[in-house]
Write an enzyme that holds these catalytic residues in place. Structure first.
Site, PDB file in Angstrom:
ATOM      1  N   SER A  69       0.832  -1.200   0.000  1.00 17.95           N
ATOM      2  CA  SER A  69       0.000   0.000   0.000  1.00 17.95           C
ATOM      3  C   SER A  69       0.873   1.260   0.000  1.00 17.95           C
ATOM      4  O   SER A  69       0.418   2.326  -0.389  1.00 17.95           O
ATOM      5  CB  SER A  69      -0.905  -0.003   1.231  1.00 17.95           C
ATOM      6  N   CYS A 103       2.699  -6.817   1.603  1.00 17.89           N
ATOM      7  CA  CYS A 103       1.774  -6.077   2.456  1.00 17.89           C
ATOM      8  C   CYS A 103       0.984  -7.109   3.247  1.00 17.89           C
ATOM      9  O   CYS A 103       0.301  -7.960   2.661  1.00 17.89           O
ATOM     10  CB  CYS A 103       0.839  -5.242   1.573  1.00 17.89           C
ATOM     11  N   ASN A 104       1.116  -7.048   4.556  1.00 20.97           N
ATOM     12  CA  ASN A 104       0.393  -8.017   5.388  1.00 20.97           C
ATOM     13  C   ASN A 104      -1.112  -7.855   5.275  1.00 20.97           C
ATOM     14  O   ASN A 104      -1.860  -8.831   5.285  1.00 20.97           O
ATOM     15  CB  ASN A 104       0.808  -7.844   6.856  1.00 20.97           C
ATOM     16  N   CYS A 125       3.417  -6.226   9.766  1.00 21.71           N
ATOM     17  CA  CYS A 125       3.177  -5.110   8.849  1.00 21.71           C
ATOM     18  C   CYS A 125       4.543  -4.741   8.293  1.00 21.71           C
ATOM     19  O   CYS A 125       5.505  -4.600   9.050  1.00 21.71           O
ATOM     20  CB  CYS A 125       2.563  -3.931   9.587  1.00 21.71           C
ATOM     21  N   HIS A 174       5.662  -2.089   7.231  1.00 17.82           N
ATOM     22  CA  HIS A 174       6.172  -0.774   7.630  1.00 17.82           C
ATOM     23  C   HIS A 174       7.000  -0.861   8.912  1.00 17.82           C
ATOM     24  O   HIS A 174       7.834   0.005   9.173  1.00 17.82           O
ATOM     25  CB  HIS A 174       5.015   0.196   7.881  1.00 17.82           C
TER      26      HIS A 174
HETATM   27  N1  DGL Z   1       2.620  -2.382   4.853  1.00 17.45           N
HETATM   28  C1  DGL Z   1       1.213  -2.656   5.035  1.00 17.45           C
HETATM   29  C2  DGL Z   1       1.080  -3.967   5.810  1.00 17.45           C
HETATM   30  O1  DGL Z   1       2.035  -4.745   5.793  1.00 17.45           O
HETATM   31  C3  DGL Z   1       0.587  -1.414   5.597  1.00 17.45           C
HETATM   32  C4  DGL Z   1      -0.857  -1.454   5.666  1.00 17.45           C
HETATM   33  C5  DGL Z   1      -1.615  -0.158   5.514  1.00 17.45           C
HETATM   34  O2  DGL Z   1      -1.625   0.414   4.419  1.00 17.45           O
HETATM   35  O3  DGL Z   1      -2.303   0.189   6.489  1.00 17.45           O
HETATM   36  O4  DGL Z   1       0.072  -4.287   6.388  1.00 17.45           O
END
Ligand code: DGL
Length: 276
Positions: free
Chosen positions: A17, A79-80, A189, A191
């Site tokens: 995302s 992306c999780n 996540c 991030h």
């Molecule tokens: N990097 C995304 C994850 O691993 C972020 C999710 C988001 O956009 O809220 O879930």
């Protein structure tokens, strides 16, 4: 009959995302040398973690189709949230192998922490999906989940080493450790690896000895195994990987913050519009 020119370079699409998936791309680059990477950060529609399953699935499928249209021969859903909420939809929508982040990280955690209690930090949507809970149960791990909705915006803001982020972490981890005693903390996540040091310090300050496991390395190894089965025999193994980045919002911000996530400068970012 004219023969199709064969592309000797494997093209791997990596999707998140936002910037978080760049932590997975960073781990992939040295593992699958010679590949060409196409990265898409759907920054205009972030955060996914606060949205419904139907919206996440629609965004993720559109993003996956875009990467395949650009020539991706396999996809890494870095992306999780998209993995937890939309992996079956993505897999059904594209004619290439699709790898998510959850199974690899749970497998890695299970290998080193069999039968123990783990804490999963993730977005609200990932936690509600119970995808980690179920994956841990399929192995031998007992998972407690903690939704950390403020962390993605803080990381996207570049506040990876900031008193506000540290205070938010202290509150989340204090609440989580009140109900579990984990041997490992799974960063659910992509991030969160950017604030791994702050997470580790906060855990220590709260008296926890839990180790941190993130999805980047585990996913990169799983992707390398898939790539090995696909790589053209004449694929160049000794030249550096190349990559091309796409974002759905500010390419200036992507290049600036993305450099931090990728650990190297991002030469060129292309702006694309995937709709609303
Ligand atoms: N990097 C995304 C994850 O691993 C972020 C999710 C988001 O956009 O809220 O879930």
């Amino acid at each position: 009959m004219p023969t199709q020119p064969q592309n000797p370079t494997l093209t791997i699409g990596v999707f998140d995302s936002g910037f978080g998936g760049l932590t997975v791309l960073r781990a992939l680059l040295p593992l699958i040398p010679g590949a060409h990477y196409i990265y898409l950060g759907d920054t205009a529609r972030l955060p996914y973690g606060a949205k419904s399953q139907a919206t996440i699935a629609r965004y993720a499928v559109e993003s996956a189709r875009f990467l395949v249209d650009q020539g991706a021969q396999m996809l890494v859903i870095a992306c999780n949230t998209a993995t937890a909420l939309a992996l079956p939809e993505i897999t059904a929508a594209v004619p290439v192998p699709v790898l998510g982040v959850i199974e690899p990280v749970v497998q890695e955690a299970d290998a080193s922490h069999q039968g123990t209690e783990v804490l999963v930090l993730a977005t609200q949507a990932t936690v509600h999906s119970n995808a980690y809970l179920e994956a841990c149960r399929r192995h031998t791990l007992h998972a407690t989940q903690k939704a950390c909705p403020l962390l993605v915006p803080l990381v996207e803001e570049g506040w990876t080493d900031h008193p506000v982020t540290r205070e938010v972490l202290r509150i989340y981890l204090d609440e989580a450790l009140a109900v579990c005693k984990p041997t490992a903390v799974l960063l659910g996540c992509t991030h969160y690896p950017l604030i791994a040091a702050a997470i580790s310090q906060t855990l220590q300050s709260l008296g926890s000895k839990a180790v941190i496991i993130d999805s980047a390395q585990a996913t990169a190894h799983a992707a390398a195994a898939v790539a090995k089965t696909m790589q053209h025999p004449s694929s160049p193994k000794h030249h550096a990987a190349t990559f091309k980045c796409y974002a759905t919002d500010s390419i200036e911000k992507f290049a600036r913050l993305g450099t931090q996530f990728l650990g190297q400068p991002i030469p060129e970012v292309h702006l694309i519009d995937l709709g609303g």
